[in-house]
Scaffold this motif. Structure first.
Motif, short mmCIF file in Angstrom:
data_model
loop_
_atom_site.label_atom_id
_atom_site.label_comp_id
_atom_site.label_asym_id
_atom_site.label_seq_id
_atom_site.Cartn_x
_atom_site.Cartn_y
_atom_site.Cartn_z
N THR A 64 74.34 86.88 2.63
CA THR A 64 74.15 87.56 3.91
C THR A 64 72.68 87.86 4.20
OG1 THR A 64 74.69 89.61 2.78
CG2 THR A 64 76.46 88.58 4.03
N ASN A 65 71.80 87.33 3.37
CA ASN A 65 70.37 87.41 3.70
C ASN A 65 69.70 86.11 3.29
OD1 ASN A 65 69.47 87.59 0.91
ND2 ASN A 65 70.34 89.66 0.96
N LEU A 66 68.48 85.92 3.77
CA LEU A 66 67.83 84.62 3.59
C LEU A 66 67.49 84.33 2.14
CD1 LEU A 66 65.55 84.50 6.77
CD2 LEU A 66 67.95 83.88 6.48
N GLU A 67 67.28 85.38 1.37
CA GLU A 67 66.96 85.19 -0.05
C GLU A 67 68.19 84.63 -0.79
OE1 GLU A 67 65.60 88.88 -1.63
OE2 GLU A 67 65.32 87.98 -3.62
N ALA A 68 69.34 85.21 -0.52
CA ALA A 68 70.59 84.73 -1.16
C ALA A 68 70.88 83.29 -0.71
CB ALA A 68 71.74 85.66 -0.81
N LEU A 69 70.57 83.01 0.54
CA LEU A 69 70.80 81.66 1.07
C LEU A 69 69.92 80.65 0.33
CD1 LEU A 69 72.13 79.98 3.40
CD2 LEU A 69 70.11 80.51 4.76
#
Ligand code: DOR
Length: 448
Positions: free
Chosen positions: A99-104
């Motif tokens: 749910t955030n760009l880092e996790a993506l």
């Protein structure tokens, strides 16, 4: 990089079936012609076999990070390749959630290390991550996934204002899971009062009701119309929902659509009568519904109301699936048998081969604006699957690759066999065996 020459194949592409040779060089399709005599590292005689663009599955759950007892990117993408799926788009309901760009980006990094098939990932929406959604680069995610109904992973987005902002501001296509959660909760309470914990699995079709689907799907379509959103409604299950969509029988018409619709393999293949023999094996959300819904979905694929066929591949362990109704998780492993299932509709005279290819490869490539994939065209990536339509294939534990080691198709004999899967110009799977090398790439998008 190898050069591969495929001789005498029946190519199925863009509404045509024709005999052809095909030359692959540097991962791409270099030439398509009736007779090619160029020397190659390997020549494959495909006489009597059909060459299709690999299936592009826009909806899978590969369980990594955090849920790896159910499956991993490696195990499930390996299964996909064995089934002729060359590219997949993976969902955010993992742990931690995407749910955030880092996790993506962490998922892309992991897939680069272990994936057997080409990959892209969704950013998941929540009730409070609109800022992350706004920051998303158009080419960074296949889409934003919005659970407008709760399912595995508790990612429900039910705040009306938030939904409106997501639909108005998402820089990429929104893909929705549509089921009205309050309606389902009420039905669950009623069935619990009647049966206790031992609700018969067949009642899943009534608890995850058609009304709950319609209410949520119609809300998604309304929101998309209000905000001019690119919306893709995932895994539709009822005949009533078909009235929400416009027909687009051709790819040219599909290209003009803002709102597209999807059916999944299990909703096309099974119906509520199958709970009797398969029970929780086909428990999934939205639920498998009645035979008349199954027939309406098959017809909608033909009429162009349904644009894309995907899997919603969602493995759970066999042990978890043995629980009683409320604790048996929803989800079905499908990627290895999805294309074979669609080819079964061809054998049954329901779909043409051209239609199978349109819905499983051309349409997702077009809808998600993939860069040079999903078609057998010179200059495109050579993601191909060679199938033998005259060679039956029986599903056994020995030839099933899912980490969860079960499938609702066990013992079923398909009319076709996936003989070979070619990924980015390399033979990734052949005669039931995977290459020891991995050839997968991150999917690129061609989005302005
Ligand atoms: O049946 C389902 N299983 N539907 C979903 O929406 C989620 C999936 C899962 O992740 O298990």
């Amino acid at each position: 990089m190898t050069t591969l020459l495929i001789k005498n194949a029946s190519l199925v592409n863009e509404d045509q079936i024709f005999q052809s040779d095909l030359l692959i060089r540097d991962g791409k399709i270099a030439q398509i012609a009736p007779s090619i005599e160029t020397a190659a590292d390997r020549t494959i005689d495909a006489t009597g076999k059909y060459l299709l663009p690999g299936m592009i599955d826009d909806q899978v759950h590969f369980r990594e990070p955090g849920l790896t007892a159910k499956g991993t990117i490696a195990s499930e993408s390996k299964s996909a390749i064995a089934g002729g799926i060359t590219s997949y788009m993976e969902m955010p309901n993992v742990n931690p959630q995407t749910t955030n760009l880092e996790a993506l980006e962490a998922k892309y990094t992991r897939a680069a290390e272990v994936s057997y098939a080409n990959y892209a990932f969704y950013l998941g929406a929540t009730n409070d991550n609109i800022d992350e959604i706004r920051k998303l680069d158009k080419n960074q995610a296949c889409g934003v996934k919005v659970f407008m109904g709760a399912s595995t992973g508790n990612m429900l987005v039910n705040d009306k204002e938030t939904l409106a902002r997501i639909f108005a501001e998402s820089p990429v296509l929104i893909a929705t899971h549509c089921e009205d959660t309050p309606m389902i909760a009420e039905l669950e309470a009623q069935y619990k009062a009647k049966y206790g914990d031992d609700v018969p699995m067949r009642e899943h079709a009534n608890i995850r009701s058609r009304e709950a689907c319609y209410k949520s799907s119609s809300m998604a379509v309304e929101l998309a119309k209000t905000h001019g959103t690119k919306l893709h409604v995932l895994h539709l299950t009822t005949k009533e929902e078909m009235a929400l969509f416009e027909p687009a029988p051709t790819l040219a018409e599909l290209a003009k659509k803002q709102i597209t619709a999807e059916a999944c393999v299990h909703h096309l293949f099974f119906n509520a009568d199958d709970y009797e023999t398969l029970g929780s094996q086909i428990k999934c959300n939205p639920s498998v519904k009645e035979k008349s819904d199954q027939q309406a979905l098959l017809q909608a694929v033909k009429d162009g109301l349904i644009d894309i066929i995907a899997t919603d591949h969602a493995p759970h362990t066999w042990q978890e699936k043995q629980n009683s109704y409320f604790s048996a998780p929803s989800g079905v492993p499908l990627v290895q048998h999805a294309l074979l299932s669609c080819l079964e509709f061809y054998h049954q005279g329901i779909f043409s081969l051209e239609l199978v290819v349109q819905k499983t490869s051309h349409a997702p490539a077009l809808r998600y604006e993939l860069d040079r994939r999903g078609f057998i065209r010179e200059g495109y990536w050579a993601d191909l699957v060679l199938v033998d339509l005259a060679k039956p294939y029986t599903v056994t534990p020995d030839n099933t690759f899912y980490q969860c080691a079960w499938t609702p198709f066990e013992g079923y004999q398909f009319g076709s066999t996936v003989e070979m899967t070619i990924l980015n110009g390399e033979v990734a799977f052949e005669n039931g065996q995977h290459s020891e090398q991995r050839f997968a790439k991150r999917l690129d998008f061609d989005r302005q």
